[in-house]
Design a protein around this motif. Structure first.
Motif, short mmCIF file in Angstrom:
data_model
loop_
_atom_site.label_atom_id
_atom_site.label_comp_id
_atom_site.label_asym_id
_atom_site.label_seq_id
_atom_site.Cartn_x
_atom_site.Cartn_y
_atom_site.Cartn_z
N GLU A 196 2.38 1.97 -3.37
CA GLU A 196 1.39 2.55 -4.29
C GLU A 196 1.22 4.05 -4.03
N LYS A 197 1.13 4.42 -2.77
CA LYS A 197 0.98 5.83 -2.42
C LYS A 197 2.23 6.62 -2.81
N GLU A 232 8.78 8.86 -6.11
CA GLU A 232 9.39 7.54 -5.98
C GLU A 232 10.88 7.56 -6.28
N TYR A 265 0.84 -1.20 0.00
CA TYR A 265 0.00 0.00 0.00
C TYR A 265 0.87 1.26 0.00
N ALA A 266 1.89 1.27 0.83
CA ALA A 266 2.78 2.43 0.93
C ALA A 266 3.50 2.69 -0.40
N ALA A 286 2.20 7.18 -6.55
CA ALA A 286 1.19 8.18 -6.90
C ALA A 286 1.64 9.60 -6.56
N SER A 287 2.53 9.73 -5.57
CA SER A 287 2.99 11.05 -5.14
C SER A 287 3.97 11.68 -6.13
#
Length: 306
Positions: free
Chosen positions: A48-49, A56, A45-46, A52-53
């Motif tokens: 993915e976030k 990365e 989950y982290a 999206a930010s």
């Protein structure tokens, strides 16, 4: 890695504590202090976030830099007589992070200079943990990315690690010989006498396996000269072990036994297999046994300590 902008260390510590209290981050305690770990579902989950930010690559770059700091501040010197299992243990728990940092550094969005520095820093850890195929693969990638402007210290470490890992994964091939010659040239050019001596001992084992008496003797003489240059009793013991093996191959058993006995009486007794990827003491005892046998001293051959 998280600190920056409006986020300071105190806020990060508070956030970490809250996540631990909510069981979103696991804590492992050991002799070297606490380690924090995300559960697999939380990690996915982290990630993915993070993707999206749009941050990365920036975070991956910080992570690679941190991995380099971890390795360079806890060096695993494979060629040091004081090498211990504890030295490897300091960074062993971080191995997964090191692999992830290498993957990003050598990836399409990575950075060649970071990748080469990281590979050089990780090389001794891979060798010490006997991850030879993995070590070989990363060193080959690093060499493909090298330019003449790369830090010579990184180049020496990478070429040396490739030669040593190839010796145990490629067999008695010409490529192993070429890798050792390249690494030795780098060590000589940059006046790294200790690494030069270590590479000589590795190549000596390779030539001994080929029963190359002339080549083994030439390397042993070079190791003797290198040991004189450092003035270290430890290096002298290595040189004596190499000279003993060389004279045994040349059927000069008197000289072989003199050098082998001297090496076994000296610092060589403190060596272990993890320092050179082979056990210098055991190999010297084996050669001494053969030397006694070849010279007809069967009684002495039978009582050489194991």
């Amino acid at each position: 890695m998280a600190e920056g902008g409006e986020v300071d260390g105190a806020e990060i510590a508070d956030g970490l504590g809250n996540l631990v209290n909510k069981s979103l981050i696991g804590v492992l305690t050991g002799s070297r202090g606490p380690f924090y770990r995300l559960l697999d579902t939380t990690r996915a989950y982290a990630l993915e976030k993070l993707a999206a930010s749009g941050e990365e690559d920036a975070i991956a770059r910080r992570h690679a830099s941190f991995s380099i700091q971890v390795l360079e501040s806890n060096p695993v010197n494979l060629f040091d007589l004081e090498f211990t299992e504890a030295a490897v243990g300091t960074v062993r728990d971080y191995l997964g992070n090191i692999r992830a940092a290498l993957e990003w550094s050598f990836g399409s969005n990575g950075d060649d200079l970071t990748a080469i520095r990281l590979a050089a820093a990780a090389s001794q850890l891979f060798l010490a943990m006997l991850l030879l195929l993995e070590c070989r693969a990363w060193m080959e990638k690093a060499i493909d990315r090298m330019t003449p402007h790369c830090d010579h210290r990184h180049q020496v470490k990478i070429h040396a690690a490739l030669a040593l890992s190839l010796m145990y994964t490629e067999g008695n091939s010409e490529r192993v010989r070429e890798a050792f010659h390249t690494a030795l040239n780098f060590a000589q050019q940059h006046d790294d006498t200790r690494l030069h001596l270590s590479l000589l001992s590795g190549m000596s084992m390779y030539l001994h396996g080929l029963v190359d008496a002339a080549g083994t003797h030439a390397l042993a003489l070079r190791s003797e000269a290198a040991a004189r240059e450092t003035g270290s009793p430890d290096d002298t013991a290595i040189a004596d072990a190499m000279l003993g093996a060389a004279y045994c191959l040349r059927s000069d058993q008197r000289r072989a036994q003199e050098h082998l006995k001297r090496s076994l009486r000296g610092s060589l007794r403190r060596f272990n297999a993890s320092q050179y990827l082979f056990d210098l003491r055991s190999s010297s005892l084996s050669v001494l046994t053969h030397s006694f046998f070849f010279s007809g001293n069967l009684d002495q051959a039978a009582i050489v300590p194991k």
